[in-house]
Design a protein around this motif. Sequence first.
Motif, PDB file in Angstrom:
ATOM      1  N   LEU A 161      64.127  90.470  40.564  1.00  0.00           N
ATOM      2  CA  LEU A 161      62.812  91.060  40.352  1.00  0.00           C
ATOM      3  C   LEU A 161      61.980  90.204  39.404  1.00  0.00           C
ATOM      4  O   LEU A 161      62.497  89.395  38.638  1.00  0.00           O
ATOM      5  CB  LEU A 161      62.954  92.471  39.783  1.00  0.00           C
ATOM      6  CG  LEU A 161      63.796  93.471  40.595  1.00  0.00           C
ATOM      7  CD1 LEU A 161      63.698  94.856  39.978  1.00  0.00           C
ATOM      8  CD2 LEU A 161      63.387  93.500  42.053  1.00  0.00           C
ATOM      9  N   ARG A 196      57.268  93.917  39.757  1.00  0.00           N
ATOM     10  CA  ARG A 196      58.676  94.252  39.509  1.00  0.00           C
ATOM     11  C   ARG A 196      59.015  95.628  40.074  1.00  0.00           C
ATOM     12  O   ARG A 196      60.018  95.802  40.779  1.00  0.00           O
ATOM     13  CB  ARG A 196      58.959  94.173  38.010  1.00  0.00           C
ATOM     14  CG  ARG A 196      60.411  94.247  37.623  1.00  0.00           C
ATOM     15  CD  ARG A 196      60.636  93.769  36.199  1.00  0.00           C
ATOM     16  NE  ARG A 196      59.814  94.462  35.222  1.00  0.00           N
ATOM     17  CZ  ARG A 196      58.740  93.930  34.620  1.00  0.00           C
ATOM     18  NH1 ARG A 196      58.362  92.690  34.912  1.00  0.00           N
ATOM     19  NH2 ARG A 196      58.050  94.627  33.733  1.00  0.00           N
ATOM     20  N   ALA A 200      61.233  96.778  43.480  1.00  0.00           N
ATOM     21  CA  ALA A 200      62.287  97.790  43.333  1.00  0.00           C
ATOM     22  C   ALA A 200      62.078  98.918  44.327  1.00  0.00           C
ATOM     23  O   ALA A 200      63.034  99.445  44.913  1.00  0.00           O
ATOM     24  CB  ALA A 200      62.300  98.329  41.901  1.00  0.00           C
ATOM     25  N   ARG A 204      64.624 100.192  47.216  1.00  0.00           N
ATOM     26  CA  ARG A 204      65.042 101.591  47.403  1.00  0.00           C
ATOM     27  C   ARG A 204      64.760 102.059  48.821  1.00  0.00           C
ATOM     28  O   ARG A 204      65.558 102.808  49.407  1.00  0.00           O
ATOM     29  CB  ARG A 204      64.306 102.482  46.394  1.00  0.00           C
ATOM     30  CG  ARG A 204      64.708 103.945  46.467  1.00  0.00           C
ATOM     31  CD  ARG A 204      66.163 104.174  46.076  1.00  0.00           C
ATOM     32  NE  ARG A 204      66.900 104.958  47.053  1.00  0.00           N
ATOM     33  CZ  ARG A 204      68.108 105.460  46.839  1.00  0.00           C
ATOM     34  NH1 ARG A 204      68.726 105.263  45.679  1.00  0.00           N
ATOM     35  NH2 ARG A 204      68.732 106.130  47.783  1.00  0.00           N
ATOM     36  N   PHE A 225      67.513  92.100  37.510  1.00  0.00           N
ATOM     37  CA  PHE A 225      66.428  93.077  37.660  1.00  0.00           C
ATOM     38  C   PHE A 225      65.329  92.876  36.624  1.00  0.00           C
ATOM     39  O   PHE A 225      64.277  93.513  36.702  1.00  0.00           O
ATOM     40  CB  PHE A 225      66.976  94.501  37.509  1.00  0.00           C
ATOM     41  CG  PHE A 225      67.852  94.962  38.643  1.00  0.00           C
ATOM     42  CD1 PHE A 225      68.902  94.200  39.117  1.00  0.00           C
ATOM     43  CD2 PHE A 225      67.625  96.180  39.240  1.00  0.00           C
ATOM     44  CE1 PHE A 225      69.711  94.634  40.149  1.00  0.00           C
ATOM     45  CE2 PHE A 225      68.424  96.646  40.281  1.00  0.00           C
ATOM     46  CZ  PHE A 225      69.480  95.857  40.734  1.00  0.00           C
ATOM     47  N   PRO A 233      62.106 100.094  37.105  1.00  0.00           N
ATOM     48  CA  PRO A 233      62.628  99.467  38.331  1.00  0.00           C
ATOM     49  C   PRO A 233      64.057  99.897  38.669  1.00  0.00           C
ATOM     50  O   PRO A 233      64.366 100.163  39.835  1.00  0.00           O
ATOM     51  CB  PRO A 233      62.551  97.966  38.020  1.00  0.00           C
ATOM     52  CG  PRO A 233      61.466  97.856  37.003  1.00  0.00           C
ATOM     53  CD  PRO A 233      61.607  99.082  36.153  1.00  0.00           C
ATOM     54  N   VAL A 234      64.925  99.966  37.656  1.00  0.00           N
ATOM     55  CA  VAL A 234      66.309 100.375  37.914  1.00  0.00           C
ATOM     56  C   VAL A 234      66.367 101.848  38.257  1.00  0.00           C
ATOM     57  O   VAL A 234      67.114 102.267  39.156  1.00  0.00           O
ATOM     58  CB  VAL A 234      67.217 100.033  36.716  1.00  0.00           C
ATOM     59  CG1 VAL A 234      68.666 100.393  37.028  1.00  0.00           C
ATOM     60  CG2 VAL A 234      67.117  98.556  36.363  1.00  0.00           C
ATOM     61  N   ILE A 237      65.583 102.405  41.876  1.00  0.00           N
ATOM     62  CA  ILE A 237      66.673 102.064  42.789  1.00  0.00           C
ATOM     63  C   ILE A 237      67.816 103.073  42.679  1.00  0.00           C
ATOM     64  O   ILE A 237      68.455 103.421  43.679  1.00  0.00           O
ATOM     65  CB  ILE A 237      67.159 100.633  42.515  1.00  0.00           C
ATOM     66  CG1 ILE A 237      66.047  99.621  42.877  1.00  0.00           C
ATOM     67  CG2 ILE A 237      68.436 100.321  43.289  1.00  0.00           C
ATOM     68  CD1 ILE A 237      66.345  98.204  42.478  1.00  0.00           C
TER      69      ILE A 237
END
Length: 330
Positions: A161, A196, A200, A204, A225, A233-234, A237
């Motif tokens: 990312l 970013r 993400a 997803r 990431f 972003p995490v 996902i």
Amino acid sequence: MKLRIATFNLENLDFQKSNKEPTLEERIAVMRPQLQRVNADILCLQEVNGQEEVGHPRRLLALEALLKDTQYASFNRVSTVDEGGSQVYDERNLVILSRCEILEHHQYKHNFASAPLYRIVTAIANGGEEQTAKEITWERPILHAKIKVGEKVMDVINLHLKSKIPTYIPGQKLDNYTWKTASGWAEGFFISSMKRVGQALEARMLIDDLFNKTENPWIVVCGDFNSEFDDVPVEAIRGRVENTGNGELARRIMFPCEMSIPESTRFSLYHQGKGNMLDHLLVCRDMLAYYKGSEVHNELLHDESIAFATDIKFPESDHSPVIAEFEMPD
């Protein structure tokens, strides 16, 4: 069957491009032992640069030199390629290496999520005229491989990312390191965040597509990431029920394997004296039945943000490998 899956950002693996940089041989001397220690069956790499030779398409020659005389030299391999599909990118390719058979692979860039339109508001150009909205596109595609593990097919997704470095704003830079206004820096930072989070989101959407098409898929998402595990972003996902509020989606959550690593050693990059966990390996819930533990090889990690921390003194990557181990059914 023991299965080790790893992710590692190699930090611009390339041939020497100036006298100020360490040679590839100097980098290999410290990085090859790292890879051998990782001992992965499936290895996701980021920041692998391509090299040109007369009469040949651009290839991953530096990577081949690094992998020579290691177990990875004979692994199956796929990588990102440029828009023409005939050669790899000049910089920052994604690579998946696998001891197991790679059945197929794909790369995605705005296949699931269209590029958003945005009008820059702080640009100093064209006499101050209003800027028209333009597409904000991701800088790298997503690499996806279907890998045969025993009698099961595993979907492995490799990501890199956008970094937190602000995106260039016309007229807002005095030089490469100096911004003209704080507002210009803030907008550049905002656009980088948009890239970013947008990529993400696309990752997803790919994960949800795999769940829609396959009953009880095995899905692994690896990569850099440029985000902590609880950053947006995490979180996008992961798809946690705490965020969606929908218990029917519980089978679709993605688990960050580093959560089983003690917090005191849970970091893959140093920045200004602080450890950051920016490299992640996420797996779907069904794979947790076979999950045994994770490692992050950060014992020799250096802080590239401090004074005098040049690549000449630290030819290794500024990221640490992250590994998750599974005991898969035969």
